[in-house]
Design a protein around this motif. Structure first.
Motif, PDB file in Angstrom:
ATOM      1  N   GLU A   1      19.907  37.594  33.306  1.00 59.78           N
ATOM      2  CA  GLU A   1      18.726  37.893  32.926  1.00 59.78           C
ATOM      3  C   GLU A   1      17.905  36.739  32.670  1.00 59.78           C
ATOM      4  OE1 GLU A   1      20.594  40.521  31.304  1.00 59.78           O
ATOM      5  OE2 GLU A   1      20.336  41.745  32.973  1.00 59.78           O
ATOM      6  N   ARG A   2      18.294  35.734  31.635  1.00 63.77           N
ATOM      7  CA  ARG A   2      17.569  34.611  31.458  1.00 63.77           C
ATOM      8  C   ARG A   2      17.480  33.564  32.613  1.00 63.77           C
ATOM      9  NH1 ARG A   2      20.870  32.091  26.660  1.00 63.77           N
ATOM     10  NH2 ARG A   2      22.012  34.022  26.765  1.00 63.77           N
ATOM     11  N   CYS A   3      18.208  33.662  33.544  1.00 60.92           N
ATOM     12  CA  CYS A   3      18.338  32.552  34.464  1.00 60.92           C
ATOM     13  C   CYS A   3      17.865  33.378  35.991  1.00 60.92           C
ATOM     14  CB  CYS A   3      19.490  31.751  34.626  1.00 60.92           C
ATOM     15  SG  CYS A   3      19.816  30.631  33.152  1.00 60.92           S
ATOM     16  N   SER A   4      17.593  34.550  35.957  1.00 61.86           N
ATOM     17  CA  SER A   4      17.170  35.302  37.166  1.00 61.86           C
ATOM     18  C   SER A   4      18.063  35.300  38.342  1.00 61.86           C
ATOM     19  CB  SER A   4      15.922  34.798  37.503  1.00 61.86           C
ATOM     20  OG  SER A   4      15.919  33.493  38.336  1.00 61.86           O
ATOM     21  N   MET A   5      19.458  35.380  37.773  1.00 63.06           N
ATOM     22  CA  MET A   5      20.347  35.510  38.805  1.00 63.06           C
ATOM     23  C   MET A   5      20.777  37.090  39.388  1.00 63.06           C
ATOM     24  SD  MET A   5      23.601  32.911  37.473  1.00 63.06           S
ATOM     25  CE  MET A   5      23.499  33.295  35.544  1.00 63.06           C
ATOM     26  N   ALA A   6      21.214  37.104  40.747  1.00 65.91           N
ATOM     27  CA  ALA A   6      21.587  38.232  41.193  1.00 65.91           C
ATOM     28  C   ALA A   6      22.757  38.002  41.786  1.00 65.91           C
ATOM     29  CB  ALA A   6      20.590  39.220  41.932  1.00 65.91           C
ATOM     30  N   GLY A   7      23.953  38.396  41.282  1.00 67.59           N
ATOM     31  CA  GLY A   7      25.389  38.169  41.525  1.00 67.59           C
ATOM     32  C   GLY A   7      26.012  39.120  42.657  1.00 67.59           C
ATOM     33  N   LEU A   8      26.974  38.700  43.264  1.00 68.76           N
ATOM     34  CA  LEU A   8      27.427  39.456  44.638  1.00 68.76           C
ATOM     35  C   LEU A   8      28.238  40.667  43.525  1.00 68.76           C
ATOM     36  CD1 LEU A   8      27.805  38.770  47.338  1.00 68.76           C
ATOM     37  CD2 LEU A   8      30.175  38.412  46.798  1.00 68.76           C
ATOM     38  N   SER A   9      28.633  40.741  42.441  1.00 73.36           N
ATOM     39  CA  SER A   9      29.476  41.513  41.724  1.00 73.36           C
ATOM     40  C   SER A   9      28.509  42.718  41.258  1.00 73.36           C
ATOM     41  CB  SER A   9      30.089  41.059  40.667  1.00 73.36           C
ATOM     42  OG  SER A   9      29.245  40.410  39.741  1.00 73.36           O
ATOM     43  N   ASP A  10      27.230  42.363  41.264  1.00 77.12           N
ATOM     44  CA  ASP A  10      26.109  43.321  40.759  1.00 77.12           C
ATOM     45  C   ASP A  10      25.673  43.844  42.012  1.00 77.12           C
ATOM     46  OD1 ASP A  10      26.184  43.354  38.211  1.00 77.12           O
ATOM     47  OD2 ASP A  10      24.695  41.672  37.924  1.00 77.12           O
ATOM     48  N   MET A  11      25.802  43.492  43.329  1.00 79.72           N
ATOM     49  CA  MET A  11      25.050  44.159  44.447  1.00 79.72           C
ATOM     50  C   MET A  11      25.575  45.225  45.229  1.00 79.72           C
ATOM     51  SD  MET A  11      23.953  40.465  46.326  1.00 79.72           S
ATOM     52  CE  MET A  11      23.105  39.235  45.494  1.00 79.72           C
ATOM     53  N   SER A  12      25.050  45.999  45.863  1.00 75.54           N
ATOM     54  CA  SER A  12      25.631  47.290  46.468  1.00 75.54           C
ATOM     55  C   SER A  12      26.173  46.588  47.835  1.00 75.54           C
ATOM     56  CB  SER A  12      24.804  48.461  46.807  1.00 75.54           C
ATOM     57  OG  SER A  12      23.812  47.844  47.577  1.00 75.54           O
ATOM     58  N   ASP A  13      27.325  47.328  48.302  1.00 73.88           N
ATOM     59  CA  ASP A  13      27.535  46.770  49.813  1.00 73.88           C
ATOM     60  C   ASP A  13      26.492  46.594  50.742  1.00 73.88           C
ATOM     61  OD1 ASP A  13      30.150  46.908  48.297  1.00 73.88           O
ATOM     62  OD2 ASP A  13      30.941  48.383  49.813  1.00 73.88           O
ATOM     63  N   GLU A  14      25.669  47.629  50.622  1.00 73.11           N
ATOM     64  CA  GLU A  14      24.441  47.758  51.575  1.00 73.11           C
ATOM     65  C   GLU A  14      23.490  46.502  51.539  1.00 73.11           C
ATOM     66  OE1 GLU A  14      25.226  50.351  49.593  1.00 73.11           O
ATOM     67  OE2 GLU A  14      26.561  51.280  51.535  1.00 73.11           O
TER      68      GLU A  14
ATOM     69  N   THR B   1      37.270  36.218  35.399  1.00 69.49           N
ATOM     70  CA  THR B   1      36.953  36.726  34.117  1.00 69.49           C
ATOM     71  C   THR B   1      35.987  35.856  33.454  1.00 69.49           C
ATOM     72  OG1 THR B   1      39.027  37.767  34.083  1.00 69.49           O
ATOM     73  CG2 THR B   1      37.724  38.004  32.084  1.00 69.49           C
ATOM     74  N   LYS B   2      36.361  34.687  33.240  1.00 66.38           N
ATOM     75  CA  LYS B   2      35.383  33.547  32.819  1.00 66.38           C
ATOM     76  C   LYS B   2      34.556  33.283  33.559  1.00 66.38           C
ATOM     77  CE  LYS B   2      37.638  30.658  29.299  1.00 66.38           C
ATOM     78  NZ  LYS B   2      39.111  30.733  29.686  1.00 66.38           N
ATOM     79  N   ILE B   3      34.425  33.303  34.757  1.00 69.26           N
ATOM     80  CA  ILE B   3      33.075  33.087  35.513  1.00 69.26           C
ATOM     81  C   ILE B   3      32.097  34.252  35.435  1.00 69.26           C
ATOM     82  CG2 ILE B   3      32.159  33.070  37.757  1.00 69.26           C
ATOM     83  CD1 ILE B   3      34.180  30.604  37.088  1.00 69.26           C
ATOM     84  N   LEU B   4      32.575  35.466  35.314  1.00 72.25           N
ATOM     85  CA  LEU B   4      31.665  36.633  35.185  1.00 72.25           C
ATOM     86  C   LEU B   4      30.999  36.869  33.625  1.00 72.25           C
ATOM     87  CD1 LEU B   4      33.417  39.588  37.162  1.00 72.25           C
ATOM     88  CD2 LEU B   4      31.269  38.183  37.561  1.00 72.25           C
ATOM     89  N   GLU B   5      31.938  36.364  32.696  1.00 71.56           N
ATOM     90  CA  GLU B   5      31.333  36.408  31.302  1.00 71.56           C
ATOM     91  C   GLU B   5      30.136  35.322  31.320  1.00 71.56           C
ATOM     92  OE1 GLU B   5      34.915  35.571  28.756  1.00 71.56           O
ATOM     93  OE2 GLU B   5      33.388  34.251  27.542  1.00 71.56           O
ATOM     94  N   PHE B   6      30.276  34.208  31.818  1.00 67.43           N
ATOM     95  CA  PHE B   6      29.151  33.300  31.599  1.00 67.43           C
ATOM     96  C   PHE B   6      27.896  33.974  32.670  1.00 67.43           C
ATOM     97  CE2 PHE B   6      26.371  30.412  34.083  1.00 67.43           C
ATOM     98  CZ  PHE B   6      25.899  29.634  33.208  1.00 67.43           C
ATOM     99  N   TYR B   7      28.299  34.619  33.662  1.00 69.21           N
ATOM    100  CA  TYR B   7      27.254  35.083  34.651  1.00 69.21           C
ATOM    101  C   TYR B   7      26.202  36.267  33.940  1.00 69.21           C
ATOM    102  CZ  TYR B   7      25.348  38.198  37.890  1.00 69.21           C
ATOM    103  OH  TYR B   7      24.469  39.291  38.604  1.00 69.21           O
ATOM    104  N   ARG B   8      27.306  37.049  33.201  1.00 70.04           N
ATOM    105  CA  ARG B   8      26.475  38.245  32.456  1.00 70.04           C
ATOM    106  C   ARG B   8      25.592  37.800  31.436  1.00 70.04           C
ATOM    107  NH1 ARG B   8      32.069  41.500  33.768  1.00 70.04           N
ATOM    108  NH2 ARG B   8      31.280  42.351  35.755  1.00 70.04           N
ATOM    109  N   ARG B   9      26.342  36.787  30.778  1.00 74.89           N
ATOM    110  CA  ARG B   9      25.270  36.355  29.539  1.00 74.89           C
ATOM    111  C   ARG B   9      24.276  35.731  30.009  1.00 74.89           C
ATOM    112  NH1 ARG B   9      28.820  33.464  25.175  1.00 74.89           N
ATOM    113  NH2 ARG B   9      29.483  35.875  25.042  1.00 74.89           N
TER     114      ARG B   9
END
Ligand code: 2M8
Ligand code: MG
Ligand code: MG
Length: 262
Positions: A109-122, A98-106
């Motif tokens: 966009e700013r840091c151009s990250m695409a996280g596993l939690s936002d990716m589709s299985d494909e 939860t803590k990790i995702l809070e940072f990731y979501r914040r």
């Protein structure tokens, strides 16, 4: 004696995740009863599934040193001083997902990250070469978020921001990972060795095998550090003293080096 091993690119081949070529060394370890401790960026679900395939039931370290799991009743040890977690005991070094995702979501966009939690299985299948079922296991995360950095120039700023949250960024074979600043494979390995020394009432010697940046800390804290050649024939640049290098990649290199030192 304890063996700590990274999985992707070390025990498992980088491209097909196979451990076929490690057969001989694996038999030797099993016959000798040496604890083979998977020490990986992978999740508890992924490791449990792999242990079943390999045919072992040993302690293991997940998500880049975030936690150590030990099967209940392992070697007859009394582990009641550790917290219970299903059929295992657990020691936690990381922060909650939860803590990790809070940072990731914040910052995504700013840091151009695409996280596993936002990716589709494909997408994950495409990026990693894992199959559908393995992707489901990889998504069951408790402590860390793997991500792709779309713009590499954002890395330094991202690292600074992570620090203000008590987090840090490290790199595995394919992804960067967000995790607690106070965890790494090295700390988890030290704690595991200490635990075994308490349980055995004697000094325990250790071997570790790895191939990537996130393995450095673990290689620094064992008696015999072993670097496995990467899939492109290169080696991680490292200052770890007395490091031994395999002459082959992935599971073939793993087999070679375990046969040499166990
Ligand atoms: C991720 O970990 C590897 C480890 O080196 C990487 O960063 O490339 C994790 O998501 C793990 O759970 C997953 O199994 C693996 C698949 O390639 O990627
Ligand atoms: Mg690796
Ligand atoms: Mg790894």
């Amino acid at each position: 004696r304890l063996i700590f091993t990274d999985l992707d690119g070390t025990f498992l081949n980088h491209h097909n995740y196979s451990f076929e070529e490690s057969f001989e060394a694996l038999q030797k370890i099993k016959a000798a009863g040496v604890p083979l401790i998977f020490t990986t960026s992978k999740t508890k679900a992924e490791v449990e599934y792999l242990q079943e395939k390999v045919g072992i039931s040993e302690p293991f370290i997940v998500e880049n040193g975030a936690a150590l799991f030990i099967p209940e009743g392992y070697q007859g040890f009394d582990l009641s001083f550790l917290e219970k977690y299903d059929d295992k005991r657990i020691m936690v070094f990381g922060k909650s997902y939860t803590k990790i995702l809070e940072f990731y979501r914040r910052y995504k966009e700013r840091c151009s990250m695409a996280g596993l939690s936002d990716m589709s299985d494909e997408e994950i299948v495409h990026l990693t070469g894992l199959n559908q079922r393995d992707v489901i296991l990889a998504k069951q995360r408790d402590f860390t978020e793997p991500f792709i950095l779309k713009d590499k120039t954002k890395l330094e700023a991202l690292k600074k921001s992570a620090h203000t949250y008590g987090l840090k960024i490290t790199k595995g074979g394919r992804f960067y990972h967000i995790m607690s600043e106070f965890q790494d494979k090295g700390i988890a390995v030290i704690k595991t060795i200490e635990l075994f020394e308490d349980l055995y009432h004697e000094r325990v010697s250790s071997i570790a095998l790895g191939d990537s940046q996130n393995d450095t800390a673990m290689l620094e804290h064992v008696d015999i550090p072993i670097l496995i050649q990467k899939y492109d024939g290169s080696y991680l640049e490292t200052n770890v003293p007395h490091i031994q290098k395999s002459s082959y990649q992935g599971s073939k290199g793993w087999n070679e080096m375990v046969l040499k030192y166990v």
